[in-house]
Design a protein around this motif. Sequence first.
Motif, PDB file in Angstrom:
ATOM      1  N   THR A  48      -0.351  -1.382   3.153  1.00  0.00           N
ATOM      2  CA  THR A  48      -1.139  -1.627   4.829  1.00  0.00           C
ATOM      3  C   THR A  48      -1.485  -2.987   4.414  1.00  0.00           C
ATOM      4  N   GLU A  49      -1.681  -3.614   3.602  1.00  0.00           N
ATOM      5  CA  GLU A  49      -1.674  -4.737   3.302  1.00  0.00           C
ATOM      6  C   GLU A  49      -0.710  -5.434   2.159  1.00  0.00           C
ATOM      7  N   HIS A  50      -1.494  -7.289   1.723  1.00  0.00           N
ATOM      8  CA  HIS A  50      -0.601  -7.598   0.686  1.00  0.00           C
ATOM      9  C   HIS A  50      -0.709  -6.807  -0.140  1.00  0.00           C
ATOM     10  N   ALA A  51      -1.609  -6.553  -0.408  1.00  0.00           N
ATOM     11  CA  ALA A  51      -2.502  -7.106  -2.023  1.00  0.00           C
ATOM     12  C   ALA A  51      -1.940  -5.716  -2.770  1.00  0.00           C
ATOM     13  N   GLN A  52      -1.932  -4.680  -1.917  1.00  0.00           N
ATOM     14  CA  GLN A  52      -1.218  -3.990  -2.469  1.00  0.00           C
ATOM     15  C   GLN A  52       0.666  -4.052  -2.844  1.00  0.00           C
ATOM     16  N   VAL A  53       1.787  -4.672  -2.211  1.00  0.00           N
ATOM     17  CA  VAL A  53       2.635  -5.240  -2.052  1.00  0.00           C
ATOM     18  C   VAL A  53       2.556  -5.683  -3.531  1.00  0.00           C
ATOM     19  N   GLU A  54       1.814  -6.502  -4.500  1.00  0.00           N
ATOM     20  CA  GLU A  54       1.388  -7.469  -5.263  1.00  0.00           C
ATOM     21  C   GLU A  54       0.920  -6.340  -6.181  1.00  0.00           C
ATOM     22  N   ALA A  55       0.110  -5.651  -6.125  1.00  0.00           N
ATOM     23  CA  ALA A  55      -0.034  -5.055  -7.186  1.00  0.00           C
ATOM     24  C   ALA A  55       1.556  -3.890  -7.354  1.00  0.00           C
ATOM     25  N   LEU A  56       2.257  -3.557  -6.283  1.00  0.00           N
ATOM     26  CA  LEU A  56       3.062  -2.783  -6.567  1.00  0.00           C
ATOM     27  C   LEU A  56       4.138  -3.103  -7.669  1.00  0.00           C
ATOM     28  N   VAL A  57       4.825  -4.495  -6.965  1.00  0.00           N
ATOM     29  CA  VAL A  57       5.671  -5.107  -7.858  1.00  0.00           C
ATOM     30  C   VAL A  57       5.682  -5.552  -9.245  1.00  0.00           C
ATOM     31  N   ARG A  58       4.510  -6.053  -9.308  1.00  0.00           N
ATOM     32  CA  ARG A  58       3.465  -6.562 -10.546  1.00  0.00           C
ATOM     33  C   ARG A  58       4.140  -5.103 -11.572  1.00  0.00           C
ATOM     34  N   ALA A  59       3.397  -4.022 -11.048  1.00  0.00           N
ATOM     35  CA  ALA A  59       3.738  -2.690 -11.424  1.00  0.00           C
ATOM     36  C   ALA A  59       5.018  -2.357 -12.260  1.00  0.00           C
ATOM     37  N   CYS A  60       6.080  -1.991 -10.823  1.00  0.00           N
ATOM     38  CA  CYS A  60       7.264  -2.095 -10.756  1.00  0.00           C
ATOM     39  C   CYS A  60       8.282  -3.532 -12.246  1.00  0.00           C
ATOM     40  N   ARG A  61       7.437  -4.456 -11.811  1.00  0.00           N
ATOM     41  CA  ARG A  61       8.739  -5.412 -12.952  1.00  0.00           C
ATOM     42  C   ARG A  61       7.999  -4.915 -14.270  1.00  0.00           C
ATOM     43  N   ALA A  62       7.023  -4.332 -14.648  1.00  0.00           N
ATOM     44  CA  ALA A  62       6.430  -4.053 -15.900  1.00  0.00           C
ATOM     45  C   ALA A  62       6.957  -3.069 -16.568  1.00  0.00           C
ATOM     46  N   HIS A  63       8.490  -1.745 -15.011  1.00  0.00           N
ATOM     47  CA  HIS A  63       8.541  -0.938 -15.943  1.00  0.00           C
ATOM     48  C   HIS A  63      10.449  -1.123 -15.511  1.00  0.00           C
ATOM     49  N   GLY A  64      10.248  -2.382 -15.358  1.00  0.00           N
ATOM     50  CA  GLY A  64      12.246  -2.824 -14.724  1.00  0.00           C
ATOM     51  C   GLY A  64      12.255  -1.601 -13.735  1.00  0.00           C
ATOM     52  N   VAL A  65      11.323  -1.210 -13.046  1.00  0.00           N
ATOM     53  CA  VAL A  65      12.080  -0.352 -11.528  1.00  0.00           C
ATOM     54  C   VAL A  65      12.366  -1.695 -10.238  1.00  0.00           C
ATOM     55  N   PRO A  66      13.088  -1.046  -9.861  1.00  0.00           N
ATOM     56  CA  PRO A  66      14.229  -1.328  -8.596  1.00  0.00           C
ATOM     57  C   PRO A  66      12.942  -1.529  -7.744  1.00  0.00           C
ATOM     58  N   VAL A  67      12.186  -2.695  -6.519  1.00  0.00           N
ATOM     59  CA  VAL A  67      11.807  -2.936  -5.658  1.00  0.00           C
ATOM     60  C   VAL A  67      12.752  -3.400  -4.088  1.00  0.00           C
ATOM     61  N   ILE A  68      13.237  -2.515  -3.303  1.00  0.00           N
ATOM     62  CA  ILE A  68      13.706  -2.239  -2.089  1.00  0.00           C
ATOM     63  C   ILE A  68      13.064  -2.416  -0.504  1.00  0.00           C
ATOM     64  N   ALA A  69      12.982  -3.915   0.264  1.00  0.00           N
ATOM     65  CA  ALA A  69      11.860  -3.817   0.931  1.00  0.00           C
ATOM     66  C   ALA A  69      13.127  -3.268   2.345  1.00  0.00           C
ATOM     67  N   ARG A  70      12.187  -2.539   3.487  1.00  0.00           N
ATOM     68  CA  ARG A  70      12.438  -2.357   4.083  1.00  0.00           C
ATOM     69  C   ARG A  70      12.261  -2.207   6.120  1.00  0.00           C
ATOM     70  N   GLY A  71      12.296  -2.456   6.808  1.00  0.00           N
ATOM     71  CA  GLY A  71      11.909  -2.468   7.807  1.00  0.00           C
ATOM     72  C   GLY A  71      12.069  -1.329   8.775  1.00  0.00           C
ATOM     73  N   ARG A  72      13.372  -1.388   9.965  1.00  0.00           N
ATOM     74  CA  ARG A  72      13.477   0.176  10.289  1.00  0.00           C
ATOM     75  C   ARG A  72      15.049   0.629  10.182  1.00  0.00           C
ATOM     76  N   GLY A  73      15.613  -0.157   9.350  1.00  0.00           N
ATOM     77  CA  GLY A  73      16.981   0.849   9.301  1.00  0.00           C
ATOM     78  C   GLY A  73      17.738   0.689   9.524  1.00  0.00           C
ATOM     79  N   THR A  74      17.994  -0.771  10.684  1.00  0.00           N
ATOM     80  CA  THR A  74      19.022  -0.610  11.606  1.00  0.00           C
ATOM     81  C   THR A  74      19.804  -1.554  10.924  1.00  0.00           C
TER      82      THR A  74
END
Length: 456
Positions: A48-74
Amino acid sequence: MPLPPALLTTLHSTFPADALAIGEAERIAYSYDNSRRHALPDAVVFPTEHAQVEALVRACRAHGVPVIARGRGTNTTGATVPVAGGVVVSFERMNRIVRIDPDNRLAVVEPGVLNADLQKALAPHGFFWPPDPSSAPWCSVGGNLACNSAGPRAVKYGTPRENTLGLRAVAGSGEGFRCGTYTSKGATGYDLTRLLIGSEGTLALITEATLKLTPKPSAVRTLRATYRDVGSAARAVARIMAQPVTPCALEFIDDVALKLAHAHGGDSVPLAGAMLMIEVDGEPATLDSAVGAVAAAARGDGLEELRVAQSADETRALWAARKALSPAQRTISPNKINEDVVVPVSHLPALVDGIKRFAAKHDVLIVTFGHAGNGNLHVNLLPRDDAERKRAHACLAEVFALVIELEGTLSGEHGIGLAKREFMPLAVPASTLELMRNVKAAFDPDGILNPGKLLP
């Protein structure tokens, strides 16, 4: 493969319980898009906020886990399918219109705002955002930006690239940044805004967009022209686009599409060799002369009938054929292959002729319609069984080869995703692809953002 325990702990601390989904049923709901491809993610988060996205990507990068952005799947190319697992980031809860600034003709929005909701909010101010894909009631602004999705109005008003001033985003490094301006002119460094638009979430995750608004025209007039054959209609498109009045929509519908739409929508849909739907907008005092100029260009060899709508009800009736196409196609083939190639407008006749030739050669039903004023045609192959699917893919390769031969490109607004990855070397020189890979590495050094998409 399950997520590392340390990463799960970080996700639990970053996202409230209802904003993190790890159950199989929830993950299945975010495993596919409108391409009908699917792959199960390991988790889904709802920031729901920008800071959460930063924290998510940093954490996933540290563990080598993919991150996939999604809107409404159209999306129709598989661009949001998590083929390597990882974490799907659904932006549906970042759906705030931050501000509308009529004086400066801009709006600041979060990526989860639906296109149609944005247009409704802008209407009382006398403005609109030009991109208007057919999925506008369900697609998000973030998804529009990710694929540079445009729609019919692009012929006059441009795509998201021409209608976005700036972005806030998070790179694959986990670093947040802003690019672009709040002004309609700017020449300060590299244009990262236009680079991110159309990059399908492979470079950064967009968390906010500053959109360029356009005043709503006072009046709109709709015309419908039917032709003896597709070649006559394609030549009329070239004539219309060669005269000074630019229509705000110029849609092409071939004979196969008209038969389908007629069967689905009834007598309001004419049967003809091809049809053009044309809209002209402007001020009432000048609209008659503008319509006259476009109508004169539409006339020519092969024209059967030219009608100008005299009321809102008649306008809706004239658009019935275009709106009936998608449901009509679904009745024939649930395995529809929907491509959106583009060629220079003067080459449209050659493209249309080639598609007819390939359909006969491979014995595959092809329905062609789309945004002819940009040379952007939606080529819909409708295979009904495995044998036809095999022939359809062989046919599609020939369509793409012809598009490149005609100085065109593989996609106008659907993007590349998974569906067209293998054809990228056909459209883009090896040296250019290498530059693209270097750009990808600069934004996403560990390759965690939407892996397996766009670049071959």
